[in-house]
Design a protein around this motif. Structure first.
Motif, PDB file in Angstrom:
ATOM      1  N   VAL A  92       0.841  -1.208   0.000  1.00 38.43           N
ATOM      2  CA  VAL A  92       0.000   0.000   0.000  1.00 38.43           C
ATOM      3  C   VAL A  92       0.870   1.250   0.000  1.00 38.43           C
ATOM      4  O   VAL A  92       0.618   2.202  -0.762  1.00 38.43           O
ATOM      5  CB  VAL A  92      -0.946   0.004   1.218  1.00 38.43           C
ATOM      6  N   LEU A  93       1.905   1.274   0.833  1.00 38.32           N
ATOM      7  CA  LEU A  93       2.795   2.436   0.900  1.00 38.32           C
ATOM      8  C   LEU A  93       3.594   2.604  -0.387  1.00 38.32           C
ATOM      9  O   LEU A  93       3.952   3.734  -0.771  1.00 38.32           O
ATOM     10  CB  LEU A  93       3.741   2.293   2.092  1.00 38.32           C
ATOM     11  N   ALA A  94       3.890   1.476  -1.070  1.00 36.41           N
ATOM     12  CA  ALA A  94       4.661   1.557  -2.316  1.00 36.41           C
ATOM     13  C   ALA A  94       3.804   1.971  -3.506  1.00 36.41           C
ATOM     14  O   ALA A  94       4.335   2.455  -4.515  1.00 36.41           O
ATOM     15  CB  ALA A  94       5.325   0.205  -2.603  1.00 36.41           C
ATOM     16  N   THR A  95       2.486   1.811  -3.393  1.00 31.58           N
ATOM     17  CA  THR A  95       1.603   2.076  -4.538  1.00 31.58           C
ATOM     18  C   THR A  95       1.712   3.501  -5.070  1.00 31.58           C
ATOM     19  O   THR A  95       1.775   3.704  -6.291  1.00 31.58           O
ATOM     20  CB  THR A  95       0.144   1.743  -4.165  1.00 31.58           C
ATOM     21  N   PRO A  96       1.734   4.550  -4.232  1.00 32.30           N
ATOM     22  CA  PRO A  96       1.907   5.901  -4.785  1.00 32.30           C
ATOM     23  C   PRO A  96       3.201   6.054  -5.573  1.00 32.30           C
ATOM     24  O   PRO A  96       3.241   6.780  -6.578  1.00 32.30           O
ATOM     25  CB  PRO A  96       1.899   6.795  -3.536  1.00 32.30           C
ATOM     26  N   VAL A  97       4.258   5.363  -5.138  1.00 31.19           N
ATOM     27  CA  VAL A  97       5.523   5.414  -5.883  1.00 31.19           C
ATOM     28  C   VAL A  97       5.351   4.750  -7.242  1.00 31.19           C
ATOM     29  O   VAL A  97       5.806   5.269  -8.275  1.00 31.19           O
ATOM     30  CB  VAL A  97       6.650   4.730  -5.080  1.00 31.19           C
ATOM     31  N   PHE A  98       4.678   3.594  -7.254  1.00 30.45           N
ATOM     32  CA  PHE A  98       4.410   2.917  -8.526  1.00 30.45           C
ATOM     33  C   PHE A  98       3.653   3.834  -9.486  1.00 30.45           C
ATOM     34  O   PHE A  98       4.004   3.963 -10.666  1.00 30.45           O
ATOM     35  CB  PHE A  98       3.576   1.650  -8.291  1.00 30.45           C
ATOM     36  N   VAL A 113      13.427 -10.960   1.597  1.00 30.37           N
ATOM     37  CA  VAL A 113      14.196 -11.061   0.338  1.00 30.37           C
ATOM     38  C   VAL A 113      13.248 -11.314  -0.834  1.00 30.37           C
ATOM     39  O   VAL A 113      13.508 -10.855  -1.964  1.00 30.37           O
ATOM     40  CB  VAL A 113      15.298 -12.132   0.417  1.00 30.37           C
ATOM     41  N   GLY A 114      12.138 -12.014  -0.576  1.00 28.08           N
ATOM     42  CA  GLY A 114      11.159 -12.203  -1.636  1.00 28.08           C
ATOM     43  C   GLY A 114      10.532 -10.890  -2.059  1.00 28.08           C
ATOM     44  O   GLY A 114      10.311 -10.646  -3.252  1.00 28.08           O
ATOM     45  N   LEU A 115      10.245 -10.028  -1.084  1.00 27.70           N
ATOM     46  CA  LEU A 115       9.673  -8.715  -1.391  1.00 27.70           C
ATOM     47  C   LEU A 115      10.686  -7.853  -2.138  1.00 27.70           C
ATOM     48  O   LEU A 115      10.331  -7.145  -3.094  1.00 27.70           O
ATOM     49  CB  LEU A 115       9.238  -8.034  -0.100  1.00 27.70           C
ATOM     50  N   ILE A 116      11.960  -7.930  -1.762  1.00 29.86           N
ATOM     51  CA  ILE A 116      13.006  -7.177  -2.457  1.00 29.86           C
ATOM     52  C   ILE A 116      13.110  -7.644  -3.910  1.00 29.86           C
ATOM     53  O   ILE A 116      13.188  -6.824  -4.842  1.00 29.86           O
ATOM     54  CB  ILE A 116      14.362  -7.341  -1.732  1.00 29.86           C
ATOM     55  N   ASP A 117      13.101  -8.950  -4.116  1.00 31.03           N
ATOM     56  CA  ASP A 117      13.202  -9.498  -5.468  1.00 31.03           C
ATOM     57  C   ASP A 117      12.025  -9.046  -6.332  1.00 31.03           C
ATOM     58  O   ASP A 117      12.181  -8.698  -7.510  1.00 31.03           O
ATOM     59  CB  ASP A 117      13.246 -11.025  -5.394  1.00 31.03           C
ATOM     60  N   LEU A 118      10.843  -9.017  -5.724  1.00 32.56           N
ATOM     61  CA  LEU A 118       9.646  -8.595  -6.458  1.00 32.56           C
ATOM     62  C   LEU A 118       9.695  -7.112  -6.798  1.00 32.56           C
ATOM     63  O   LEU A 118       9.432  -6.710  -7.946  1.00 32.56           O
ATOM     64  CB  LEU A 118       8.409  -8.902  -5.615  1.00 32.56           C
ATOM     65  N   LEU A 119      10.033  -6.272  -5.815  1.00 31.42           N
ATOM     66  CA  LEU A 119      10.050  -4.828  -6.047  1.00 31.42           C
ATOM     67  C   LEU A 119      11.126  -4.425  -7.044  1.00 31.42           C
ATOM     68  O   LEU A 119      10.940  -3.482  -7.832  1.00 31.42           O
ATOM     69  CB  LEU A 119      10.250  -4.089  -4.714  1.00 31.42           C
ATOM     70  N   TRP A 136      10.971  -1.800 -12.079  1.00 28.18           N
ATOM     71  CA  TRP A 136      11.547  -0.775 -12.951  1.00 28.18           C
ATOM     72  C   TRP A 136      11.999  -1.323 -14.298  1.00 28.18           C
ATOM     73  O   TRP A 136      12.214  -0.549 -15.246  1.00 28.18           O
ATOM     74  CB  TRP A 136      12.724  -0.092 -12.252  1.00 28.18           C
ATOM     75  N   ILE A 137      12.138  -2.641 -14.432  1.00 31.66           N
ATOM     76  CA  ILE A 137      12.657  -3.192 -15.698  1.00 31.66           C
ATOM     77  C   ILE A 137      11.552  -3.371 -16.741  1.00 31.66           C
ATOM     78  O   ILE A 137      11.832  -3.758 -17.880  1.00 31.66           O
ATOM     79  CB  ILE A 137      13.396  -4.527 -15.461  1.00 31.66           C
ATOM     80  N   HIS A 138      10.315  -3.052 -16.375  1.00 33.08           N
ATOM     81  CA  HIS A 138       9.208  -3.158 -17.332  1.00 33.08           C
ATOM     82  C   HIS A 138       8.997  -1.807 -18.026  1.00 33.08           C
ATOM     83  O   HIS A 138       8.015  -1.107 -17.770  1.00 33.08           O
ATOM     84  CB  HIS A 138       7.929  -3.599 -16.627  1.00 33.08           C
ATOM     85  N   THR A 139       9.913  -1.440 -18.863  1.00 33.42           N
ATOM     86  CA  THR A 139       9.785  -0.161 -19.580  1.00 33.42           C
ATOM     87  C   THR A 139      10.507  -0.216 -20.914  1.00 33.42           C
ATOM     88  O   THR A 139      11.509  -0.936 -21.063  1.00 33.42           O
ATOM     89  CB  THR A 139      10.336   1.007 -18.741  1.00 33.42           C
ATOM     90  N   GLN A 140       9.978   0.544 -21.874  1.00 30.60           N
ATOM     91  CA  GLN A 140      10.645   0.706 -23.173  1.00 30.60           C
ATOM     92  C   GLN A 140      11.379   2.038 -23.263  1.00 30.60           C
ATOM     93  O   GLN A 140      11.995   2.332 -24.291  1.00 30.60           O
ATOM     94  CB  GLN A 140       9.614   0.606 -24.306  1.00 30.60           C
ATOM     95  N   GLN A 141      11.315   2.847 -22.200  1.00 29.01           N
ATOM     96  CA  GLN A 141      11.928   4.173 -22.242  1.00 29.01           C
ATOM     97  C   GLN A 141      13.393   4.162 -21.810  1.00 29.01           C
ATOM     98  O   GLN A 141      14.077   5.179 -21.937  1.00 29.01           O
ATOM     99  CB  GLN A 141      11.136   5.130 -21.348  1.00 29.01           C
ATOM    100  N   ILE A 142      13.877   3.039 -21.299  1.00 29.16           N
ATOM    101  CA  ILE A 142      15.296   2.904 -20.932  1.00 29.16           C
ATOM    102  C   ILE A 142      15.943   1.932 -21.900  1.00 29.16           C
ATOM    103  O   ILE A 142      15.476   0.794 -22.055  1.00 29.16           O
ATOM    104  CB  ILE A 142      15.453   2.389 -19.479  1.00 29.16           C
TER     105      ILE A 142
END
Length: 592
Positions: A8-14, A158-164, A168-174
């Motif tokens: 929930v706290l990460a959602t605004p960042v997303f 560590v599972g949450l770190i791996d997921l988060l 950022w790698i789901h982009t065509q702008q980089i």
């Protein structure tokens, strides 16, 4: 703080990063977003998170059980040291690699993972597009960590770190990042992973590290001369979040049933996606995949639908956040009630975008879900708002449809008139039952509504069109009435309830017969609605006359509103697809 609250706290960042990517895409003239696809992807992410409330025991509970019973190395502080945390993260990423790889190379695991790949766009919203069934089997890949003695807390972090990290790698702008692409999962590497090109398909499974792909032969570099084409080779072509999660399971079940040999019935679940036995391939061969035939799913929608979907989505996003923040303190039944409300909203938004239902019908479904939830929770003042509002929205939907089809329906006004009478009776019955001492009045209002439904169904099918349906419904109705008679039905109500049960039996039997005559999806929806009415009235009678049911509001109102919504949507869809000529033909066929 729970993992759900961290999300929930990460959602605004997303969402902020999505907004930035969208702005950058427009500035560069390379926008990678479509409104409907992005809403569906984020909605599937919401569904994944709110459904995880009920599957968390499969992942963390089973992990903890294995850790407690089979850990080879007792806790000695290593795993909570800096080096231990790093080793645990690498260990997790290794297990994730094999989970991810089997998710592409075994049909059963692909059925869960496919949700993440269904988007035909590739952007940060795609990262949020996650499965709701992955926990069913995915936990098995992390058992080695439990056996090795990695504590559940370390495993979860560590599972949450791996997921988060993978967001950022789901982009065509980089673009390409040089040496980084060879060592770590990157936008370039992950674009390859999501592509359906022959060269790229089933490559680059790593979550954080590309080490595993290099070691096990699944690495493929992005070639600028061959642009990635995104999606799946068997496209979903729907914005329905339920179907998105179920489509491959349904296909596997269908193929398993069609296979002639027991060995093939089993293998179809574990072989690579798309596998066919020699026998199955001979009977129904699949056409080879042709990337030149790929066409994006893009049903048209109006500006008003866009505004409606955006507003609905904002409300659902807020509701999902509140749900995830507070659900850990609720009993399971309460979490299930609010989950049903959010699920109804998510499904309705997708259905409106796909023109399967109208905006007023979507509001009717959502109001019905809220009426059930507020009654179950005990929010009576809110229940008194949503209960009549649901039927008013149903009437408004019928009125709007009638207005839009005035010319088409001019020769056949009776179905619409009977539908209005039926819904008016239901509205009156709902209002009467909100007050003590008006049960008889409510019963009479519902009786008139059911009679109107009976007359409506008879417009396209004669009364006794299906004798088996009549026999089955009559036997069930008589048995239930006898049960009520023997278990507390007041003498003064025996005749009225007998009339009511008879009307329900007739309504259901004719609705089923109507489906037999018309043989289309709308009439089947109506028949299902009539059956739900039987269930709803039965649970209401049991609760009132025999013995109070636990959480009676859930059972009574959920089936009642399912009945009303299915009938309204089925009737309107049937009238939308049926001209007066075909209606007359169906009536003539029913009378012969």
């Amino acid at each position: 703080m729970t993992p759900s609250q961290i999300i929930v706290l990460a959602t605004p960042v997303f969402l902020l990063l999505i907004a930035i990517e969208l702005a950058v895409g427009h500035a560069r003239g390379r926008n990678t977003y479509r409104f409907d696809d992005a809403l569906t992807s984020i909605g599937l992410g919401m569904l994944s998170q709110i459904s995880a409330v009920f599957t968390v025991a499969l992942r963390f509970g089973l992990y903890t059980a294995v850790f407690s019973a089979a850990a080879l190395v007792p806790e000695n502080g290593f795993w909570t040291s800096p080096v231990g945390w790093l080793v645990a993260l690498v260990f997790y990423d290794f297990c994730y690699y094999w989970n991810h790889r089997l998710g592409h190379t075994s049909a059963l695991f692909w059925a869960a993972h496919v949700v993440h790949h269904q988007s035909e766009d590739y952007n940060l919203s795609t990262a949020l597009r996650q499965t709701s069934s992955g926990a069913l089997f995915g936990w098995v890949f992390y058992v080695p960590m439990a056996v090795a003695g990695v504590p559940p807390l370390v495993f979860g972090v560590v599972g949450l770190i791996d997921l988060l990290y993978q967001y950022w790698i789901h982009t065509q702008q980089i673009g390409r990042l040089g040496w980084f692409d060879r060592v770590f999962a990157s936008p370039s590497n992950h674009r390859v992973h999501h592509a359906v090109n022959d060269r790229y398909v089933d490559k680059n499974y790593g979550g954080i590290l590309m080490l595993w792909d290099h070691l096990f032969g699944s690495f493929e570099d992005e070639d600028p001369r061959e642009p990635c084409v995104y999606g799946t080779r068997s496209p979903l072509r729907s914005w329905d979040p339920l179907w998105a999660n179920a489509e491959v399971y349904a296909a596997l079940w269908r193929e398993s049933r069609q296979a002639r040999h027991w060995r093939d019935k089993l293998l179809v679940w574990f072989k690579p996606p798309g596998w066919q036995s020699a026998d199955m391939a001979a009977r129904s061969p699949r056409a080879p995949f042709d990337i030149n035939q790929v066409k994006r799913f893009a049903p048209p929608f109006s500006a008003s639908v866009r505004r409606f979907a955006a507003a609905q989505f904002a409300v659902l996003l807020t509701g999902s956040g509140l749900y995830l923040w507070f659900t850990d303190g609720w009993p399971v039944w309460q979490s299930a009630v609010w989950f049903a409300v959010l699920l109804a909203g998510l499904w309705s938004v997708g259905a409106v975008l796909q023109s399967r239902i109208g905006m007023l019908e979507a509001l009717m479904i959502e109001s019905a879900a809220l009426s059930m939830a507020t009654s179950a929770i005990g929010w009576i003042e809110w229940h008194w708002v949503f209960k009549p509002l649901t039927m008013l929205l149903a009437l408004a939907a019928v009125g709007m449809f009638w207005r839009s089809k005035t010319g088409t329906l001019a020769a056949q006004p009776k179905p619409m008139l009977w539908l209005v009478v039926a819904l008016t009776g239901a509205l009156a019955g709902d209002v009467f039952l909100m007050f003590e001492g008006f049960f008889i009045q409510g019963l009479v209002a519902f009786l008139l509504g059911h009679l109107a439904y009976l007359m409506l169904f008879r417009q396209q099918a004669r009364l006794f069109v299906s004798r088996p349906a009549w026999v089955i419904c009559a036997v069930i109705g008589a048995a239930f009435y006898g049960f009520l008679w023997l278990n507390g039905l007041p003498e003064a109500l025996r005749v009225p309830v007998a009339v009511y049960v008879s009307t329900i039996v007739a309504m259901a039997a004719v609705a089923i017969g109507r489906a037999v005559v018309l043989r289309d999806v709308p009439s089947c929806l109506v028949a299902a609605g009539a059956v739900f009415f039987m269930v709803s009235d039965a649970t209401l009678a049991l609760n009132r006359f025999v013995s109070p049911l636990s959480h009676a509001a859930i059972w009574v109102l959920s089936t009642y509103y399912a009945a009303q919504c299915l009938i309204v949507i089925g009737i309107l869809r049937g009238l939308h697809n049926t001209s007066p000529t075909t209606v007359n033909e169906a009536q003539r066929g029913a009378s012969t």
